[in-house]
Design a protein around this motif. Sequence first.
Motif, short mmCIF file in Angstrom:
data_model
loop_
_atom_site.label_atom_id
_atom_site.label_comp_id
_atom_site.label_asym_id
_atom_site.label_seq_id
_atom_site.Cartn_x
_atom_site.Cartn_y
_atom_site.Cartn_z
N SER A 71 -25.26 19.21 -77.41
CA SER A 71 -26.46 18.69 -78.06
C SER A 71 -26.90 17.44 -77.32
O SER A 71 -26.07 16.65 -76.86
CB SER A 71 -26.22 18.39 -79.54
N CYS A 72 -28.22 17.29 -77.20
CA CYS A 72 -28.74 16.16 -76.44
C CYS A 72 -29.84 15.46 -77.22
O CYS A 72 -30.47 16.04 -78.11
CB CYS A 72 -29.23 16.60 -75.06
N PHE A 73 -30.07 14.21 -76.85
CA PHE A 73 -31.11 13.39 -77.47
C PHE A 73 -32.42 13.54 -76.68
O PHE A 73 -33.49 13.53 -77.24
CB PHE A 73 -30.64 11.93 -77.46
N SER A 74 -32.28 13.66 -75.39
CA SER A 74 -33.40 13.91 -74.49
C SER A 74 -32.90 14.84 -73.40
O SER A 74 -31.72 15.20 -73.38
CB SER A 74 -33.94 12.60 -73.91
N ARG A 75 -33.74 15.21 -72.49
CA ARG A 75 -33.37 16.18 -71.45
C ARG A 75 -32.14 15.76 -70.66
O ARG A 75 -31.30 16.58 -70.31
CB ARG A 75 -34.57 16.36 -70.50
N ASP A 76 -31.98 14.45 -70.41
CA ASP A 76 -30.89 13.96 -69.57
C ASP A 76 -29.84 13.13 -70.31
O ASP A 76 -28.97 12.54 -69.68
CB ASP A 76 -31.46 13.11 -68.42
N PHE A 77 -29.90 13.04 -71.64
CA PHE A 77 -28.93 12.22 -72.38
C PHE A 77 -28.20 13.08 -73.40
O PHE A 77 -28.75 13.44 -74.44
CB PHE A 77 -29.62 11.05 -73.08
N CYS A 78 -26.97 13.40 -73.08
CA CYS A 78 -26.14 14.26 -73.93
C CYS A 78 -25.49 13.44 -75.04
O CYS A 78 -25.09 12.30 -74.83
CB CYS A 78 -25.07 14.94 -73.06
N MET A 79 -25.41 14.01 -76.24
CA MET A 79 -24.74 13.35 -77.37
C MET A 79 -23.41 14.01 -77.71
O MET A 79 -22.54 13.39 -78.29
CB MET A 79 -25.64 13.35 -78.60
N LYS A 80 -23.26 15.29 -77.35
CA LYS A 80 -22.00 16.00 -77.58
C LYS A 80 -21.83 17.04 -76.48
O LYS A 80 -22.75 17.80 -76.19
CB LYS A 80 -22.02 16.69 -78.95
#
Length: 175
Positions: A71-80
């Motif tokens: 899961s990501c917050f934006s295209r290049d920032f992963c959260m999990k």
Amino acid sequence: STGLLENCTGCVLCSEDNGCITCHHRLFLLIWRDGIRQYGVCIHTCPPGYFGVRGLEVNRCTKCRSPSCESCFSRDFCMKCKDKFYLHKGQCFRQCPPSTTPQPGTRPCQETCEPGPWGEWSACTHEGRTCGCKWGVETRVREVPGAARDEGTACPALLETRRCRLRKHCPGGER
């Protein structure tokens, strides 16, 4: 047809060949490909590996750039990250980067803390006094160079105490 209506739940515009083209304003349009065909469906939340982008015309589910991101917050920032990957500063890695370590029981990497050397032991005191004939306590500390401590890093002990014997008698006859 009945099949078309089932695939067009939540759609404003629907194509017989491609499913949803436009969704109601609260829903996200998820488009996936099957060979050279693409299909659209309107959904409330984006599936794993996607994140929602709200826009004036259409809300879309956009795929995370990294295939190892769950899961990501934006295209290049992963959260999990997916299993067998470690998360560090929005990126997924096969192992934690140098100067980091996995948090116990979880997959995020945490900066490691490298404290400096121990300082000198303080004077032996008991209830704030440096005299008497009882046992007291002395302490020593060590500093963490740089900003590592401010970033919430887990550090080993930075303060140490030990028992000590008070060596001189207090004036006034305290025994």
